[in-house]
Scaffold this active site. Structure first.
Site, PDB file in Angstrom:
ATOM      1  N   MET A   1      43.711  27.030  64.692  1.00 26.79           N
ATOM      2  CA  MET A   1      44.585  28.328  65.085  1.00 26.79           C
ATOM      3  C   MET A   1      44.277  29.003  66.270  1.00 26.79           C
ATOM      4  SD  MET A   1      45.663  29.768  61.117  1.00 26.79           S
ATOM      5  CE  MET A   1      44.170  30.850  60.982  1.00 26.79           C
ATOM      6  N   GLY A   2      43.572  28.229  67.082  1.00 28.59           N
ATOM      7  CA  GLY A   2      43.320  28.872  68.393  1.00 28.59           C
ATOM      8  C   GLY A   2      41.997  30.078  68.491  1.00 28.59           C
ATOM      9  N   ALA A   3      42.243  30.590  69.394  1.00 29.65           N
ATOM     10  CA  ALA A   3      40.797  31.599  69.574  1.00 29.65           C
ATOM     11  C   ALA A   3      39.701  30.847  69.263  1.00 29.65           C
ATOM     12  CB  ALA A   3      40.871  32.803  68.381  1.00 29.65           C
TER      13      ALA A   3
ATOM     14  N   HIS B   1      34.333  25.386  67.710  1.00 27.23           N
ATOM     15  CA  HIS B   1      35.490  24.320  68.033  1.00 27.23           C
ATOM     16  C   HIS B   1      35.074  23.283  68.800  1.00 27.23           C
ATOM     17  CE1 HIS B   1      37.996  27.933  66.601  1.00 27.23           C
ATOM     18  NE2 HIS B   1      38.350  26.698  65.840  1.00 27.23           N
TER      19      HIS B   1
ATOM     20  N   GLN C   1      49.561  30.727  55.559  1.00 24.19           N
ATOM     21  CA  GLN C   1      48.157  30.902  55.084  1.00 24.19           C
ATOM     22  C   GLN C   1      47.681  32.257  55.196  1.00 24.19           C
ATOM     23  OE1 GLN C   1      46.612  27.944  57.843  1.00 24.19           O
ATOM     24  NE2 GLN C   1      44.535  29.185  57.760  1.00 24.19           N
TER      25      GLN C   1
ATOM     26  N   GLY D   1      35.324  22.226  59.683  1.00 25.37           N
ATOM     27  CA  GLY D   1      34.099  22.700  59.830  1.00 25.37           C
ATOM     28  C   GLY D   1      33.628  23.118  58.477  1.00 25.37           C
ATOM     29  N   GLU D   2      32.004  22.842  57.997  1.00 27.39           N
ATOM     30  CA  GLU D   2      31.853  23.601  56.619  1.00 27.39           C
ATOM     31  C   GLU D   2      31.801  24.934  56.499  1.00 27.39           C
ATOM     32  OE1 GLU D   2      28.085  21.240  56.361  1.00 27.39           O
ATOM     33  OE2 GLU D   2      28.846  19.661  56.104  1.00 27.39           O
ATOM     34  N   LYS D   3      31.957  25.700  57.641  1.00 20.98           N
ATOM     35  CA  LYS D   3      32.069  27.418  57.378  1.00 20.98           C
ATOM     36  C   LYS D   3      33.369  27.539  56.211  1.00 20.98           C
ATOM     37  CE  LYS D   3      33.879  30.603  59.869  1.00 20.98           C
ATOM     38  NZ  LYS D   3      34.762  31.282  59.077  1.00 20.98           N
TER      39      LYS D   3
END
Ligand code: PAF
Length: 250
Positions: free
Chosen positions: A28-30, A35, A59, A144-146
């Site tokens: 989603m950017g940022a 990333h 979402q 990512g696992e986060k």
């Protein structure tokens, strides 16, 4: 690196990639260093890397959260320039021609934890991920696992809908004090940022989920939940109205 803003242009470019393995990083950017790690892994494991940047409105259960979500397209493109071959930056109207009348719903894991606190969140995530996988047709997609629950639900959707893609789980990247990298971290004041390193430390050190909740509250966080799932402890807290999630292995 080529940037595609319409689905028609992207589809034409995708036609030229036939026969090459494609690593896909949906975002989603940022963008931040986490990333970059996903992009670097996609680059190492595939012939070609596709990045998507789309702040997915479906979402966000809280319109204020959607409005506050950082939009930093020029900086994102600069950060990805040496790792991504193609970037797709679609418009909501093109991704949702049905106005979200059609959606992917999962009836079990998506209702708990994050799903219980953010009703409809995972319907939006799964629906947009399915659309993006259909558009990109990657060999591998990197998550990512986060976002542990998101990762598990995407894996489940791929199995359930027989999608021809390998989902690659990538370890959480952390700051030196342990705080998981997140686009939301940039909304923390210096004071809240200094305190936020306590979140993963307490998740890891508390003897039980209940003890972690107590200790987090005593440290000044508003706690949405802490819960133990097999092999992992998950938590969500708020500080200065910024919501952070994390998980640690048990
Ligand atoms: O993890 C994210 O950034 C988003 O949930 C995703 C997977 C790009 C879907 O919008």
């Amino acid at each position: 690196m080529k940037v595609w803003r319409t689905l028609g242009d992207w589809r034409a470019a995708r036609g030229g990639l036939a026969g090459r393995s494609i690593g896909f990083v949906p975002t989603m950017g940022a963008l931040h260093a986490g990333h970059r790690t996903l992009l670097a892994r996609a680059s190492a494991e595939n012939d070609c890397v596709v990045l998507s940047i789309f702040v997915n409105p479906t979402q966000f259960n809280d319109p204020a959260d959607l409005a506050k979500y950082p939009r930093t397209l020029e900086a994102d493109l600069a950060l990805a320039a040496d790792l991504a071959d193609h970037v797709i930056v679609p418009e909501a109207a093109e991704l949702y021609p049905d106005n979200f009348n059609y959606r992917v719903t999962e009836d079990s894991l998506s209702r708990r934890l994050e799903g219980a606190h953010r009703p409809g969140h995972f319907d939006g995530v799964l629906t947009v991920v399915l659309k993006l996988l259909n558009l990109v047709q990657p060999t591998r997609a990197y998550f990512g696992e986060k976002d542990w629950q998101q990762l598990r639900l995407v894996e489940g959707m791929v199995r359930a809908l027989l999608l021809p893609v390998e989902i690659v789980a990538c370890p959480t990247e952390r700051e030196s004090d342990g705080l998981a990298l997140s686009s939301r971290n940039r909304r923390l004041s210096p004071v809240a940022r200094a305190q936020a390193g306590q979140f993963p430390r307490i998740l890891r050190s508390a003897a039980t989920a209940a003890a972690a909740m107590t200790e987090l509250s005593q440290s000044g966080f508003e706690v949405d939940y802490v819960a133990d799932e097999p092999g992992v402890r998950l938590g969500a807290i708020r500080t200065e109205n910024v919501r952070l999630i994390d998980n640690v292995r048990l």
